[in-house]
Design a protein around this motif. Structure first.
Motif, PDB file in Angstrom:
ATOM      1  N   MET A   8     -46.454   8.717  25.167  1.00 17.37           N
ATOM      2  CA  MET A   8     -46.706  10.090  25.589  1.00 17.37           C
ATOM      3  C   MET A   8     -47.625  10.097  26.811  1.00 17.37           C
ATOM      4  O   MET A   8     -48.743   9.613  26.759  1.00 17.37           O
ATOM      5  N   GLU A   9     -47.117  10.632  27.909  1.00 20.03           N
ATOM      6  CA  GLU A   9     -47.934  10.658  29.119  1.00 20.03           C
ATOM      7  C   GLU A   9     -48.733  11.955  29.180  1.00 20.03           C
ATOM      8  O   GLU A   9     -48.176  13.033  28.997  1.00 20.03           O
ATOM      9  N   LEU A  10     -50.031  11.838  29.419  1.00 25.17           N
ATOM     10  CA  LEU A  10     -50.887  13.031  29.443  1.00 25.17           C
ATOM     11  C   LEU A  10     -51.160  13.481  30.867  1.00 25.17           C
ATOM     12  O   LEU A  10     -51.403  12.675  31.758  1.00 25.17           O
ATOM     13  N   GLU A  11     -51.134  14.809  31.039  1.00 24.55           N
ATOM     14  CA  GLU A  11     -51.327  15.374  32.367  1.00 24.55           C
ATOM     15  C   GLU A  11     -52.606  16.212  32.397  1.00 24.55           C
ATOM     16  O   GLU A  11     -52.787  17.074  31.540  1.00 24.55           O
ATOM     17  N   PRO A  12     -53.481  16.000  33.389  1.00 22.55           N
ATOM     18  CA  PRO A  12     -54.683  16.820  33.477  1.00 22.55           C
ATOM     19  C   PRO A  12     -54.362  18.233  33.986  1.00 22.55           C
ATOM     20  O   PRO A  12     -53.500  18.414  34.840  1.00 22.55           O
ATOM     21  N   VAL A  13     -55.065  19.217  33.431  1.00 22.81           N
ATOM     22  CA  VAL A  13     -54.969  20.606  33.894  1.00 22.81           C
ATOM     23  C   VAL A  13     -56.390  21.044  34.233  1.00 22.81           C
ATOM     24  O   VAL A  13     -57.282  20.961  33.380  1.00 22.81           O
ATOM     25  N   ILE A  14     -56.585  21.461  35.474  1.00 19.19           N
ATOM     26  CA  ILE A  14     -57.949  21.759  35.931  1.00 19.19           C
ATOM     27  C   ILE A  14     -58.017  23.133  36.597  1.00 19.19           C
ATOM     28  O   ILE A  14     -57.126  23.512  37.355  1.00 19.19           O
ATOM     29  N   GLY A  15     -59.057  23.893  36.267  1.00 19.70           N
ATOM     30  CA  GLY A  15     -59.330  25.165  36.951  1.00 19.70           C
ATOM     31  C   GLY A  15     -60.800  25.186  37.346  1.00 19.70           C
ATOM     32  O   GLY A  15     -61.652  24.749  36.574  1.00 19.70           O
ATOM     33  N   LEU A  16     -61.092  25.665  38.546  1.00 16.93           N
ATOM     34  CA  LEU A  16     -62.481  25.610  39.017  1.00 16.93           C
ATOM     35  C   LEU A  16     -63.097  26.996  39.174  1.00 16.93           C
ATOM     36  O   LEU A  16     -62.422  27.947  39.567  1.00 16.93           O
ATOM     37  N   GLU A  17     -64.368  27.086  38.861  1.00 14.77           N
ATOM     38  CA  GLU A  17     -65.147  28.297  39.117  1.00 14.77           C
ATOM     39  C   GLU A  17     -66.164  27.943  40.191  1.00 14.77           C
ATOM     40  O   GLU A  17     -67.011  27.074  39.976  1.00 14.77           O
ATOM     41  N   VAL A  18     -66.050  28.584  41.340  1.00 14.92           N
ATOM     42  CA  VAL A  18     -66.916  28.260  42.478  1.00 14.92           C
ATOM     43  C   VAL A  18     -67.850  29.425  42.775  1.00 14.92           C
ATOM     44  O   VAL A  18     -67.417  30.576  42.789  1.00 14.92           O
ATOM     45  N   HIS A  19     -69.122  29.096  42.980  1.00 13.89           N
ATOM     46  CA  HIS A  19     -70.084  30.109  43.410  1.00 13.89           C
ATOM     47  C   HIS A  19     -70.486  29.827  44.840  1.00 13.89           C
ATOM     48  O   HIS A  19     -70.888  28.706  45.159  1.00 13.89           O
ATOM     49  N   ALA A  20     -70.362  30.816  45.699  1.00 13.98           N
ATOM     50  CA  ALA A  20     -70.757  30.648  47.097  1.00 13.98           C
ATOM     51  C   ALA A  20     -71.839  31.658  47.433  1.00 13.98           C
ATOM     52  O   ALA A  20     -71.683  32.855  47.190  1.00 13.98           O
ATOM     53  N   GLN A  21     -72.944  31.151  47.965  1.00 13.60           N
ATOM     54  CA  GLN A  21     -74.046  32.023  48.363  1.00 13.60           C
ATOM     55  C   GLN A  21     -73.722  32.639  49.720  1.00 13.60           C
ATOM     56  O   GLN A  21     -73.400  31.917  50.659  1.00 13.60           O
ATOM     57  N   LEU A  22     -73.809  33.940  49.810  1.00 12.50           N
ATOM     58  CA  LEU A  22     -73.440  34.612  51.059  1.00 12.50           C
ATOM     59  C   LEU A  22     -74.604  34.620  52.050  1.00 12.50           C
ATOM     60  O   LEU A  22     -75.756  34.761  51.658  1.00 12.50           O
TER      61      LEU A  22
END
Ligand code: ADP
Ligand code: MG
Ligand code: ZN
Length: 476
Positions: free
Chosen positions: A1-15
């Motif tokens: 069984m081949e496993l696949e990564p699933v990634i989501g990012l939360e980015v904070h940018a200082q204005l």
């Protein structure tokens, strides 16, 4: 069984606004602790926040640049939690109606261009900073950062590897910096990222259980933390276990992630609309006006540089990695007969000088017009490439115009055939041994003769003429 990564990012940018989001305090970095504070950002009872219009404008820039749908009616919400760096006991953020949704950015991957979806972009205020004493059991709080404006950019779980995650982050950062709304400094925390990651069998539609990674202060940290977490989760799943949903911290020195808090300890933020702030209406005019001020974005610029100036993907990538570098190149290329040589000179000798000097291209004492002058002096045969480098160094330290340096120092290239021939004859006469070697078939000695002629002429002889005449004279 081949496993696949699933990634989501939360980015904070200082204005990069000069004042905070709901008060007039300065956002400047590096002031003495608690000097940039007032009753509003300290959360005193009875004060009223007033929204900084510029924050909405900056956030709008990013929303438009990332192809988002903009919500016409915006509310702020209170996100309630208790922590010593949050004087009000709640953070003013957006919840049900974020500024923008359903956008995307394009990143470059090994398999070509790929779209990463953007779930939402919202505005919020930053919290203060806790400073923990290393020697005493004591913590201090600095509220200078409290109320500094942020945008949070949440991605769809479209990312499939640590490399893609870093590529996505670089793309976001480049856009923010091009838009001049964030300095993108990860070490100082003005560009921060949390990473959500899970694994699933390749081909399966449902996502697996995710962990959320925090405390990564550079692209390298993000890459290493994700690679570690992929291996850790893989090991758990392959040995029949189950991944636990939790928040984990990256430890750079140990090269591991460790559990910070589990799902049971997850916060219930009790979000509700902030009654102190009115709704913000964003009309078509405002959007159109912001859109009209957006600069060309890095991706589009790169594409155009390849088409317009015939640059390679790599060169175009390097030259558009920084907006000011791109502007420098373009100004120089437009004054050069050969844009490609402008690229070579900038990426080679010029950036070397600038980097050694710990400057940025913005502070480069050689103007793009002057660099073009050097390049043109070479291509029209007035000076050799070698002299060109010397002139660049001279122009870099004095700021003088290249043509003036050439005249002052008498560096004009020697193209007088008779003169060069005389020098060659002298060199040949002085080195009978090497002449014999060359004539006996030792081709390599040729370079020695070129070197001698160049030395005699202080590098000013036209190299092509030297080569041609030398071959001829050595034959006879
Ligand atoms: P939270 O508010 O708890 O942080 P969200 O649902 O808003 O959670 O998701 C935050 C981030 O996590 C988003 O970037 C999203 O793409 C990502 N994400 C959600 N589910 C998964 C999953 N199963 N695997 C990896 N990333 C995920
Ligand atoms: Mg989260
Ligand atoms: Zn204040």
């Amino acid at each position: 069984m081949e496993l696949e990564p699933v990634i989501g990012l939360e980015v904070h940018a200082q204005l990069l606004t000069s004042s905070k989001i709901f008060c007039a305090c300065s956002t400047a970095f590096g002031a003495s602790p608690n000097h940039h504070t007032c009753p509003i950002c300290l959360g005193m009872p009875g004060v009223l926040p007033v929204l900084n219009r510029r924050v909405v404008e900056y956030a709008l820039r990013m929303a438009i640049a990332t192809n988002c749908v903009i919500n016409r009616k915006n509310y702020f919400a209170r996100k309630n939690y208790f922590y010593p760096d949050l004087p009000k006991g709640y953070q003013i953020s957006q919840y049900a109606s974020p500024l923008a949704e359903h956008g995307y950015v394009e990143i470059e991957t090994e398999g070509g261009k790929k779209k990463i979806g953007i779930t939402r972009i919202h505005m919020e205020e930053d919290a203060g900073k806790l400073i923990h004493d290393e020697t005493n059991p004591m913590s201090y709080v600095d509220f200078n950062r409290t109320g500094v404006p942020l945008i949070e950019i949440v991605s769809e779980p479209d990312i499939r590897s640590a490399e893609e995650a870093v590529q996505y982050l670089r793309t976001l950062r480049d856009i923010l910096v091009y838009l001049e709304i964030c300095d993108g400094n990860m070490e100082e925390g003005s560009f921060r990222c949390d990473a959500n990651i899970s694994l699933r069998p390749r081909g399966q539609k449902e996502f697996g259980t995710r962990t959320e990674l925090k405390n990564m202060n550079s692209f390298r940290h993000v890459q290493r933390a994700l690679e570690y977490e992929i291996k850790r989760q893989m090991f758990i799943i392959e040995s029949g276990g189950e991944v636990v949903q939790e928040t984990r911290l990256w430890d750079e020195s140990q090269g591991v992630t460790y559990a910070m808090r589990g799902k049971e300890e997850a916060h219930d933020y009790r979000y509700f609309p902030d009654p102190d702030l009115v709704a913000v209406f964003i009309d078509e005019n405002w959007i159109a006006q912001v859109r009209s001020t957006l600069p060309e974005l890095p991706g589009a610029k790169k594409q155009r540089f390849m088409e317009e100036y015939g640059l390679s993907t790599y060169d175009a990538g390097v030259l558009t990695s920084d907006r000011f570098l791109a502007e420098y190149f373009e100004k120089c290329a437009q004054k050069c007969q050969q844009p490609k040589s402008a690229a070579n000179w900038i990426m080679g000798d010029l950036l070397k000088l600038v980097n050694e000097d710990k400057r940025t291209i913005k502070e480069c004492p050689v103007t793009p017009e002057h660099l073009a002058e050097i390049i043109n002096l070479i291509s029209e045969g007035t000076i050799s490439g070698k002299i060109g480098k010397e002139i660049l160094e001279e122009a870099y330290s004095t700021g003088e115009a290249p043509r003036a340096i050439v005249e002052k120092k008498g560096l004009v290239q020697i193209t007088d055939e008779r003169f060069i021939a005389e020098v060659i004859e002298r060199v040949i006469a002085h080195h009978p041994e090497q002449v014999a070697q060359y004539r006996a078939g030792k081709e390599k000695v040729f370079g020695f003769f070129v070197g001698q002629v160049m030395k005699e002429t202080q590098g000013k002889a036209n190299p092509k003429l030297v080569n041609d005449l030398l071959r001829e004279k050595l034959k006879n």
